[in-house]
Design a protein around this motif. Sequence first.
Motif, PDB file in Angstrom:
ATOM      1  N   LEU A  50       0.279  -8.091   3.140  1.00  0.00           N
ATOM      2  CA  LEU A  50       0.342  -6.943   2.238  1.00  0.00           C
ATOM      3  C   LEU A  50       1.456  -7.159   1.230  1.00  0.00           C
ATOM      4  CD1 LEU A  50       0.057  -4.059   4.871  1.00  0.00           C
ATOM      5  CD2 LEU A  50      -1.792  -5.159   3.591  1.00  0.00           C
ATOM      6  N   ILE A  51       1.146  -6.931  -0.044  1.00  0.00           N
ATOM      7  CA  ILE A  51       2.154  -6.991  -1.102  1.00  0.00           C
ATOM      8  C   ILE A  51       2.048  -5.709  -1.927  1.00  0.00           C
ATOM      9  CG2 ILE A  51       2.152  -9.525  -1.210  1.00  0.00           C
ATOM     10  CD1 ILE A  51       0.498  -9.267  -3.815  1.00  0.00           C
ATOM     11  N   SER A  52       3.060  -5.457  -2.726  1.00  0.00           N
ATOM     12  CA  SER A  52       3.057  -4.257  -3.556  1.00  0.00           C
ATOM     13  C   SER A  52       2.361  -4.543  -4.891  1.00  0.00           C
ATOM     14  CB  SER A  52       4.488  -3.787  -3.813  1.00  0.00           C
ATOM     15  OG  SER A  52       4.482  -2.600  -4.588  1.00  0.00           O
ATOM     16  N   GLU A  53       1.338  -3.758  -5.184  1.00  0.00           N
ATOM     17  CA  GLU A  53       0.662  -3.796  -6.481  1.00  0.00           C
ATOM     18  C   GLU A  53       0.463  -2.355  -6.918  1.00  0.00           C
ATOM     19  OE1 GLU A  53      -2.976  -5.961  -5.976  1.00  0.00           O
ATOM     20  OE2 GLU A  53      -1.972  -7.904  -5.972  1.00  0.00           O
ATOM     21  N   LEU A  93      13.442 -12.493  -1.465  1.00  0.00           N
ATOM     22  CA  LEU A  93      13.981 -11.299  -0.815  1.00  0.00           C
ATOM     23  C   LEU A  93      14.241 -10.187  -1.823  1.00  0.00           C
ATOM     24  CD1 LEU A  93      14.978  -9.827   1.696  1.00  0.00           C
ATOM     25  CD2 LEU A  93      17.194 -10.963   1.414  1.00  0.00           C
ATOM     26  N   ILE A  94      14.632 -10.559  -3.021  1.00  0.00           N
ATOM     27  CA  ILE A  94      14.891  -9.567  -4.057  1.00  0.00           C
ATOM     28  C   ILE A  94      13.589  -9.043  -4.677  1.00  0.00           C
ATOM     29  CG2 ILE A  94      15.991  -9.176  -6.312  1.00  0.00           C
ATOM     30  CD1 ILE A  94      17.998  -9.543  -4.070  1.00  0.00           C
ATOM     31  N   GLN A  95      12.610  -9.935  -4.888  1.00  0.00           N
ATOM     32  CA  GLN A  95      11.446  -9.558  -5.705  1.00  0.00           C
ATOM     33  C   GLN A  95      10.077  -9.738  -5.050  1.00  0.00           C
ATOM     34  OE1 GLN A  95      11.707 -11.888  -9.300  1.00  0.00           O
ATOM     35  NE2 GLN A  95      13.468 -10.757 -10.062  1.00  0.00           N
ATOM     36  N   LYS A  96       9.967 -10.518  -3.994  1.00  0.00           N
ATOM     37  CA  LYS A  96       8.646 -10.888  -3.475  1.00  0.00           C
ATOM     38  C   LYS A  96       8.577 -10.729  -1.960  1.00  0.00           C
ATOM     39  CE  LYS A  96       7.667 -14.085  -7.248  1.00  0.00           C
ATOM     40  NZ  LYS A  96       7.211 -15.425  -7.616  1.00  0.00           N
ATOM     41  N   ARG A  97       8.669  -9.488  -1.535  1.00  0.00           N
ATOM     42  CA  ARG A  97       8.573  -9.216  -0.107  1.00  0.00           C
ATOM     43  C   ARG A  97       7.118  -8.911   0.263  1.00  0.00           C
ATOM     44  NH1 ARG A  97      12.758  -6.724  -2.308  1.00  0.00           N
ATOM     45  NH2 ARG A  97      11.670  -4.709  -2.401  1.00  0.00           N
ATOM     46  N   ALA A 172       8.549   1.203   1.703  1.00  0.00           N
ATOM     47  CA  ALA A 172       9.939   0.972   1.307  1.00  0.00           C
ATOM     48  C   ALA A 172      10.279  -0.509   1.345  1.00  0.00           C
ATOM     49  CB  ALA A 172      10.883   1.766   2.205  1.00  0.00           C
ATOM     50  N   TRP A 173       9.811  -1.224   2.365  1.00  0.00           N
ATOM     51  CA  TRP A 173      10.083  -2.665   2.439  1.00  0.00           C
ATOM     52  C   TRP A 173       9.513  -3.390   1.225  1.00  0.00           C
ATOM     53  CZ3 TRP A 173      12.980  -6.298   4.418  1.00  0.00           C
ATOM     54  CH2 TRP A 173      12.564  -7.632   4.307  1.00  0.00           C
ATOM     55  N   LEU A 174       8.325  -3.013   0.822  1.00  0.00           N
ATOM     56  CA  LEU A 174       7.662  -3.703  -0.284  1.00  0.00           C
ATOM     57  C   LEU A 174       8.252  -3.374  -1.645  1.00  0.00           C
ATOM     58  CD1 LEU A 174       3.907  -3.431   0.787  1.00  0.00           C
ATOM     59  CD2 LEU A 174       5.395  -5.447   0.925  1.00  0.00           C
ATOM     60  N   SER A 175       8.712  -2.140  -1.843  1.00  0.00           N
ATOM     61  CA  SER A 175       9.058  -1.719  -3.204  1.00  0.00           C
ATOM     62  C   SER A 175      10.510  -1.308  -3.423  1.00  0.00           C
ATOM     63  CB  SER A 175       8.149  -0.556  -3.618  1.00  0.00           C
ATOM     64  OG  SER A 175       8.309   0.533  -2.738  1.00  0.00           O
ATOM     65  N   ASP A 176      11.286  -1.158  -2.361  1.00  0.00           N
ATOM     66  CA  ASP A 176      12.656  -0.657  -2.483  1.00  0.00           C
ATOM     67  C   ASP A 176      13.640  -1.753  -2.088  1.00  0.00           C
ATOM     68  OD1 ASP A 176      15.112   0.629  -2.181  1.00  0.00           O
ATOM     69  OD2 ASP A 176      14.243   2.458  -1.365  1.00  0.00           O
ATOM     70  N   THR A 177      14.183  -2.456  -3.079  1.00  0.00           N
ATOM     71  CA  THR A 177      15.067  -3.589  -2.787  1.00  0.00           C
ATOM     72  C   THR A 177      16.330  -3.183  -2.037  1.00  0.00           C
ATOM     73  OG1 THR A 177      14.180  -4.867  -4.627  1.00  0.00           O
ATOM     74  CG2 THR A 177      16.352  -5.518  -3.801  1.00  0.00           C
ATOM     75  N   PRO A 178      17.028  -2.105  -2.414  1.00  0.00           N
ATOM     76  CA  PRO A 178      18.199  -1.707  -1.610  1.00  0.00           C
ATOM     77  C   PRO A 178      17.840  -1.440  -0.146  1.00  0.00           C
ATOM     78  CG  PRO A 178      18.272  -0.629  -3.734  1.00  0.00           C
ATOM     79  CD  PRO A 178      16.934  -1.302  -3.643  1.00  0.00           C
ATOM     80  N   PHE A 179      16.695  -0.799   0.094  1.00  0.00           N
ATOM     81  CA  PHE A 179      16.253  -0.576   1.466  1.00  0.00           C
ATOM     82  C   PHE A 179      16.067  -1.906   2.185  1.00  0.00           C
ATOM     83  CE2 PHE A 179      12.820  -0.568   4.539  1.00  0.00           C
ATOM     84  CZ  PHE A 179      13.168   0.471   5.390  1.00  0.00           C
TER      85      PHE A 179
END
Length: 197
Positions: A50-53, A93-97, A172-179
């Motif tokens: 699963l990725i964020s789109e 880790l910053i952009q492609k979780r 949150a894991w997919l779209s929230d970098t601070p999280f």
Amino acid sequence: MCGRYLILTEDEIIEYREIINEVNERYKDSPLLSQMATGEVFPTNVAPVLISEDDKPHATLMKWGFPKWQGSGVIINARAETALERKTFHLPLIQKRCVVPTAGFFEWRQDNGKKQKYLFRLPQTKMLYLAGLYNTFEQLPAYTILTTAANPSVSPYHDRMPLVLEASSIDAWLSDTPFALDYVKRPCSMELHAAAM
């Protein structure tokens, strides 16, 4: 460590059926669909992640394992504690979780002089979501699974375990970098059950 995991496509696992339906629709005219692993997933297999789109989780197919820059083989795991410091994993880790949907993961240990395989699952659900990173290389995008120190439910079998996500944390894991940067520092508190295979 996570060297193998399980995909079950049983109809009663609604979450996985939805993922498979999305993959089937997305890749219906692609030869990649025929390469998708089911059952026990091995490194270098093609499997759904699963990725964020559009700010929502979407299923896509990727190969398990980042290519090594020198020599052969692939990198199937990344240490959560040091991923931000490693050149290979910093940008992902910053952009492609990603999230690796599974029915459980496997570990082995010596029992009575022989190697015994165990399947780890959450007792209250048939799904287990693992935190991952992905990147695009020359051919197919590839993913790696983040690992962390084993908690008490896994430590009798191995000193490492996958970084498990609660289903409520997927977005949150997919779209929230601070999280995500905070999550990789947390110990995994979920109690997993091991079944001998």
